[in-house]
Motif scaffolding. Sequence first.
Motif, short mmCIF file in Angstrom:
data_model
loop_
_atom_site.label_atom_id
_atom_site.label_comp_id
_atom_site.label_asym_id
_atom_site.label_seq_id
_atom_site.Cartn_x
_atom_site.Cartn_y
_atom_site.Cartn_z
N VAL A 1 0.83 -1.21 0.00
CA VAL A 1 0.00 0.00 0.00
C VAL A 1 0.86 1.27 0.00
O VAL A 1 0.33 2.37 0.09
CB VAL A 1 -0.97 0.02 1.20
N GLN B 1 2.34 2.95 -2.20
CA GLN B 1 2.08 3.95 -3.25
C GLN B 1 0.93 4.88 -2.89
O GLN B 1 0.83 5.99 -3.42
CB GLN B 1 1.76 3.24 -4.57
N TRP B 2 0.03 4.45 -1.97
CA TRP B 2 -1.11 5.28 -1.62
C TRP B 2 -0.91 6.04 -0.31
O TRP B 2 -1.75 6.86 0.03
CB TRP B 2 -2.37 4.41 -1.50
N HIS C 1 -7.47 -5.50 3.14
CA HIS C 1 -7.55 -5.46 1.68
C HIS C 1 -8.85 -6.11 1.21
O HIS C 1 -9.30 -7.10 1.79
CB HIS C 1 -6.40 -6.25 1.03
N ARG D 1 -6.17 10.84 -3.36
CA ARG D 1 -5.48 9.55 -3.20
C ARG D 1 -5.72 8.88 -1.87
O ARG D 1 -5.68 7.66 -1.76
CB ARG D 1 -3.97 9.75 -3.40
N TYR D 2 -5.97 9.64 -0.84
CA TYR D 2 -6.11 9.04 0.47
C TYR D 2 -6.97 9.90 1.37
O TYR D 2 -7.27 11.06 1.07
CB TYR D 2 -4.74 8.81 1.14
N CYS E 1 -7.26 5.72 4.40
CA CYS E 1 -7.97 5.06 3.32
C CYS E 1 -7.17 5.25 2.04
O CYS E 1 -6.84 6.37 1.67
CB CYS E 1 -9.36 5.64 3.14
N CYS E 2 -6.87 4.15 1.38
CA CYS E 2 -6.06 4.18 0.16
C CYS E 2 -6.97 4.05 -1.04
O CYS E 2 -7.53 2.97 -1.28
CB CYS E 2 -5.03 3.06 0.18
N TYR E 3 -7.10 5.12 -1.80
CA TYR E 3 -7.98 5.13 -2.97
C TYR E 3 -7.18 5.06 -4.25
O TYR E 3 -6.07 5.59 -4.34
CB TYR E 3 -8.81 6.42 -2.99
N ASP E 4 -7.78 4.42 -5.24
CA ASP E 4 -7.23 4.43 -6.59
C ASP E 4 -8.40 4.67 -7.53
O ASP E 4 -9.20 3.78 -7.78
CB ASP E 4 -6.54 3.10 -6.91
N HIS E 5 -8.51 5.91 -8.04
CA HIS E 5 -9.66 6.26 -8.84
C HIS E 5 -9.62 5.60 -10.22
O HIS E 5 -10.66 5.42 -10.85
CB HIS E 5 -9.77 7.78 -8.97
N GLN F 1 -8.86 0.73 -2.10
CA GLN F 1 -7.96 -0.39 -2.33
C GLN F 1 -7.49 -1.04 -1.03
O GLN F 1 -7.15 -2.22 -1.01
CB GLN F 1 -6.74 0.07 -3.13
#
Length: 276
Positions: free
Chosen positions: A94, A96-97, A117, A212-213, A225-229, A235
């Motif tokens: 994680v 990268q986020w 996850h 992003r987070y 919170c790790c987001y990937d739009h 994520q």
Amino acid sequence: MDGTPDDLEFLVTSDHRVAVLNTLARGSSDRDALRSTTGASSPTMSRILTDFENRNWIERESRRYQLTGLGEFVAERLGEFVDAMTIEHQLRDVWQWLPHELDGFSVDLFTDVTVTHPNAGHPDKSTKRRIELITETSTWRGVGVAMLGLRTLETSFDRFLDQHDEFHCEYIYPPEVFDELLSWGDTETIMEAADSDGYTVLLHENLPMEDRYEISLFDDCVTICCYDHEKGGLQALVETTSSDMRTWAESYYGQFRAEAQPLRDAYERGSLRLLE
């Protein structure tokens, strides 16, 4: 550095050696107790004890073995390394986020971590854990990506409207993201929640990397919170009870709260498109 790689390999390639070291770190023990605790055979235990004695890590009094000062040093440092690598293993997927570009953020802030996850069997596992935290907490402060997602919104608004004496949320949104939040749901319900005692809406026009987070402070933990739009949605949910992380998150949140604008002020200025 002479011999260091050999000593590292000596320890980490044998679960039994690590187990003996950890057992003796808790107190002295005889050979039979060590075998019972570690599951090592008699010949294996003999080799381990001989190797440890040769390194001056242990000493024997009568039939009992105990760590020397040198052995205590090794056991403590090995424990720190194992703890560090456990945290690293959780965070590597994680990374990268995470908000590692923000001032003061560091892996050193984590003294514990749990990463939830989604997976093939439970694609909404991260969202479910987040809903559990919202349901169980009495206070929630968040900054970053808005809490987009219908299940999260429904849970949050139920608490805002029905349990405002028991629950308070204060959330800092970028204005455009709050516009998006309003476009997703029942505007009247959202504004009713925003006017309730349990929900304080603040807007900030310059949140870093808000796409992003999200960083949240709950009663007993801090979450990221790790987001990937591009992939769509949440994520992973990173969760820690670390006091160091909480201190950093409090400072980060406080910085942006001091600069944020109350929702009604923004409304009166006409800066919210969907409230016009």
